[in-house]
Design a protein around this motif. Sequence first.
Motif, PDB file in Angstrom:
ATOM      1  N   LEU A 127     -16.004  62.936 110.075  1.00 57.81           N
ATOM      2  CA  LEU A 127     -17.334  63.529 110.266  1.00 57.81           C
ATOM      3  C   LEU A 127     -17.278  65.042 110.061  1.00 57.81           C
ATOM      4  N   ALA A 128     -16.241  65.669 110.598  1.00 57.03           N
ATOM      5  CA  ALA A 128     -16.096  67.126 110.434  1.00 57.03           C
ATOM      6  C   ALA A 128     -15.886  67.479 108.965  1.00 57.03           C
ATOM      7  N   ILE A 129     -15.211  66.587 108.242  1.00 58.49           N
ATOM      8  CA  ILE A 129     -15.031  66.810 106.801  1.00 58.49           C
ATOM      9  C   ILE A 129     -16.373  66.678 106.091  1.00 58.49           C
ATOM     10  N   ALA A 130     -17.120  65.625 106.436  1.00 60.09           N
ATOM     11  CA  ALA A 130     -18.396  65.376 105.767  1.00 60.09           C
ATOM     12  C   ALA A 130     -19.427  66.453 106.079  1.00 60.09           C
ATOM     13  N   THR A 131     -19.406  66.947 107.311  1.00 61.93           N
ATOM     14  CA  THR A 131     -20.401  67.947 107.688  1.00 61.93           C
ATOM     15  C   THR A 131     -19.871  69.366 107.471  1.00 61.93           C
ATOM     16  N   GLU A 132     -18.607  69.462 107.036  1.00 64.35           N
ATOM     17  CA  GLU A 132     -17.986  70.750 106.725  1.00 64.35           C
ATOM     18  C   GLU A 132     -18.099  71.712 107.904  1.00 64.35           C
ATOM     19  N   LEU A 133     -17.489  71.286 108.997  1.00 67.18           N
ATOM     20  CA  LEU A 133     -17.445  72.103 110.202  1.00 67.18           C
ATOM     21  C   LEU A 133     -15.999  72.494 110.495  1.00 67.18           C
ATOM     22  N   PRO A 134     -15.792  73.672 111.059  1.00 72.74           N
ATOM     23  CA  PRO A 134     -14.435  74.074 111.445  1.00 72.74           C
ATOM     24  C   PRO A 134     -13.936  73.195 112.595  1.00 72.74           C
ATOM     25  N   LEU A 135     -12.672  72.869 112.561  1.00 75.95           N
ATOM     26  CA  LEU A 135     -12.071  72.079 113.632  1.00 75.95           C
ATOM     27  C   LEU A 135     -10.566  72.247 113.495  1.00 75.95           C
ATOM     28  N   VAL A 136      -9.905  72.556 114.591  1.00 80.22           N
ATOM     29  CA  VAL A 136      -8.442  72.582 114.565  1.00 80.22           C
ATOM     30  C   VAL A 136      -7.944  71.394 115.373  1.00 80.22           C
ATOM     31  N   ILE A 137      -7.062  70.607 114.759  1.00 79.89           N
ATOM     32  CA  ILE A 137      -6.487  69.442 115.431  1.00 79.89           C
ATOM     33  C   ILE A 137      -4.988  69.684 115.535  1.00 79.89           C
ATOM     34  N   VAL A 138      -4.497  69.840 116.752  1.00 82.50           N
ATOM     35  CA  VAL A 138      -3.059  70.052 116.931  1.00 82.50           C
ATOM     36  C   VAL A 138      -2.413  68.696 117.195  1.00 82.50           C
ATOM     37  N   ASN A 139      -1.433  68.358 116.392  1.00 80.79           N
ATOM     38  CA  ASN A 139      -0.713  67.100 116.599  1.00 80.79           C
ATOM     39  C   ASN A 139       0.729  67.411 116.976  1.00 80.79           C
ATOM     40  N   SER A 140       1.076  67.179 118.246  1.00 77.87           N
ATOM     41  CA  SER A 140       2.474  67.287 118.678  1.00 77.87           C
ATOM     42  C   SER A 140       3.100  65.925 118.414  1.00 77.87           C
ATOM     43  N   GLN A 141       3.785  65.824 117.288  1.00 83.42           N
ATOM     44  CA  GLN A 141       4.252  64.513 116.845  1.00 83.42           C
ATOM     45  C   GLN A 141       5.347  63.944 117.750  1.00 83.42           C
ATOM     46  N   ARG A 142       5.357  62.619 117.829  1.00 83.77           N
ATOM     47  CA  ARG A 142       6.375  61.916 118.598  1.00 83.77           C
ATOM     48  C   ARG A 142       6.779  60.672 117.830  1.00 83.77           C
TER      49      ARG A 142
END
Lengths: 344, 626
Positions: free
Chosen positions: B336-351
């Motif tokens: 949705l953020a891609i489609a609406t072109e909105l800023p968003l930071v997603i932090v993924n601490s991988q495991r």
Amino acid sequence: MNVQSPKKLLPKDYATDQDVRWCPGCGDYAILRGVQKALADMGADPANTVFVSGIGCAARFPYYVATYGFHTIHGRAPSVATGVKLANPNLTVFVVGGDGDGLSIGGNHTMHAIRRNIDINYLLFNNEIYGLTKGQYSPTSRLGTRSPSTPTGSIDPPVSALQFAMGANARFIARTIDRRQDHMPAIVARAAAHKGCSFVEIIQNCIVYNDGAFDSFAEKDVKDEQQLELVHGKPMLFGKAKNKGIRFNPKTMSLEIVTIGENGISAADIIVHDETNRMLAVMLCQLEPPNFPVPIGVIYCNPAPQPYETAVWAQIATAKEKLKGKPADLNAMLRKGATWTVAG
Amino acid sequence: MEGGTAGARARGDRREIESAVIRFAGDSGDGMQLTGTQFTQATAIARNELATFPDFPAEIRAPVGTTFGVSAYQINFGARTIKTAGDDLDVLVAMNPAALKTNLKDVKRGGLVIVDIGEFTDKNFRKVNYASNPLEDGTLDGYKSLRIDMSRLTLESVAQFGLGQKDGLRCKNMWALGLIYWMYGRDPQVTVDWLKVRFAKNQTLADANIAALKAGHAFGETAEMPAEVGQILVPAAPIRPGLYRALTGTEAVAWGLVTGAHLARLPMVFAGYPITPASALLHVLAGLKEYDVLTFQAEDEIAAACAAIGASYAGALGVTSSSGPGVALKTEAIGLAIATELPLVIVNSQRGGPSTGLPTKTEQSDLYQSVWGRNADAPLVVLAAHSPGDAFEVAIESVRIAAHYMTPVILLTDGYIANASEPWQIPDLSKLAPFPVKFRENPEGFHPFLRDERLVRNWAKPGTPGLQHRIGGIEKDYNSGNISYEPENHQKMTDVRRNRILGIAKDIPLQKVEAGNAKGRLAVVGWGSTYGPISRAVDRCRADGLDVSHIHLRHIWPLPRNLGDLLKGFDQVIVPEMNDGQLVTLLRAQYLVPAQGLNKVTGKPFKISEIESAIRDRLATRQAAE
């Protein structure tokens, strides 16, 4: 920039130039009309009003309202609306969605928005069916509903929208009906004025997949007998002659229908609606046809001292007191705790 | 060599070595993480370079004495640059038989094992299936060992405080720390000060722990140690002068996000849901309210992502965080953020994964998920941090790109970076150039998807008069932003979404070579927390005259615009990853280069030696073939 004197907006000023794409005769048209009238009556500032929706027929709503609007993803409108309201508490935020959106895929978010008591206005259009996906039964469909996914009838009991909201500790619960244009705008305006999460069920007819589901109480010719219009401080009377009423029976711990003038019943026996009484509201939410008229109006309104976002911002304000009016110094943030100097 | 004791020689009564690797291991209730953190602090103050590796179980309190309840903290410190937590252990402190059993294999031959014999009982042997006492049955042959009844000595040292046996024994970690402080000549004062603060509300516990710490230290001074156990000196490293602190990856990301938001002049709304190992980010940020950070613990991962998106729509910087399984749940919202072109930071601490996998163990296996893991053509930006210090910079960069390109940015860290700590020279943030965001305010000719020359749409926030608009996940018309189902328009919008993201490559640095030449026989290409072992392995091989270079990616998508040409300048490319081969696939697909994977998913970081031998093998094989 020109300073414009505020001009009173009319319902049509809240309509966009977009073609409305609901089926002809859909109850959503009536709701759109009712909400636009409510906005005009409230004098809502379009620049400070946001409609957020999920997915479903009802969720197209924001495209047709000339305020800010965000058509999001299935079931998640309350969460998006929560983010909007947290970021800018000055906005008036509405969530619109259907029964599948709000009570099935998004049930979790509906529950938490309500119990958290963030100041958003949830308008749940209940047509007891999935419309956009072409007619499957929904979480509010009555037992035995025949649909493409339940050709021999649904076998799981429905959820009651109002009882669900009550269970989540809603502090504003109301119900209105698409056909009641005389009723709906005031209810929507009351919801918007309420500080905290307001939950409004709007009974809506799906003309294609569930036509007539609410005729037994929504039709003009039966409404007097089959709708219980609640007004705070007024006795719970209904019927063409306004001689029927709701009485509390202490023996059965339940509400019952009585007729004034019969069996020694007088006006004094009829419950006077108190929208701040939670126990009463719990009982009213359980009144269902065919044994009872359908309660409409503000069933429960008991605002908390402050809505969620006010408390969130109050904590931020408290934290900022440490700064004694100075701007936050990021260098200080990095230097908090143990540090050591390596000499040159 | 990393983790080695090369260059050992006597100086005074201390044996001098260039670097050492110590691991504290005990039951998860033994306080090994605290012990390790304290030793790290004291070591940093002693001006050693260092790197750490905390390794703890997923269970909060696994049954006492079991192998799966063992918690460990490893530190490598030295008089020269330290890039990894070290391959093999010089010293293992094993607080019980389970700790010995699970960690002994990592001790180098001839290394020192210190055990608390008070815990070496038949009952505890049975818990870990030791058929006999490992201290007596030859298990420790080839190792030096120091067998001390730490349990008894700790209880004696705290007897005066009237603690019960259970509380008294909880001071045991401080006793062990005191002994190690003595051994490496550390000043225990840093820990004394820390204990006073930690137990400020319980003077007795503060006093007892300090007493145990001092007793362990005194034991070293007074007991007659075996000759080979004496005191050791790791001289100070040539460290740049300045102000330092210990920094974990979690703190780095938190402070980097806050700094980025300030530089962008945006308030930040952080919405998260608890998940290991990402929860700590929510905890740190929740304590930073005075820096215009609003934190929100949502009811689930999806709600967290959606609330962040709602906040961005309303004109704040929306940030959400999770680990792989949680990011999977957020995926539709990210679309949705891609489609609406909105800023968003997603932090993924991988495991480690798939599914619940190894919640507390490190892995870097969410690269596919980040770059490609969404329905439809849904491009976004992916950045990866390689160390705690680097994570600070990458977090700022994530904010800059998200806010200025109206796009979601996935910031990848992993369990290792999140938990590991390193000394960090504290930057002066007043020297960073701000990158303020400009909101649309002029209603003239406005529609929400009006774009600039970079294809970035204008950002108009609710509350702005005259800019009322509707956005949503349905495809929108390129020219008006209204709903559109036109076939040609969807093609155009797909092109725009792709090209806008690819265009960001013009605004990021060219890929540099960390070590070695820009052309040659072998390039080792890494990303994320494999930086340390790759860097050290390449350094060692280059010291031996091998033609090998190290390239480390921060920008995973879009890739730096020179990367293809750079890779084509090498005869061979190997890609070490803590996954089953993800970046290597991306590079092969993108550039048609014959890159080969070097993969490991044991939940533990690469050893330097593993990468080093791979480098030597490839170069030797190639030579033989020629």
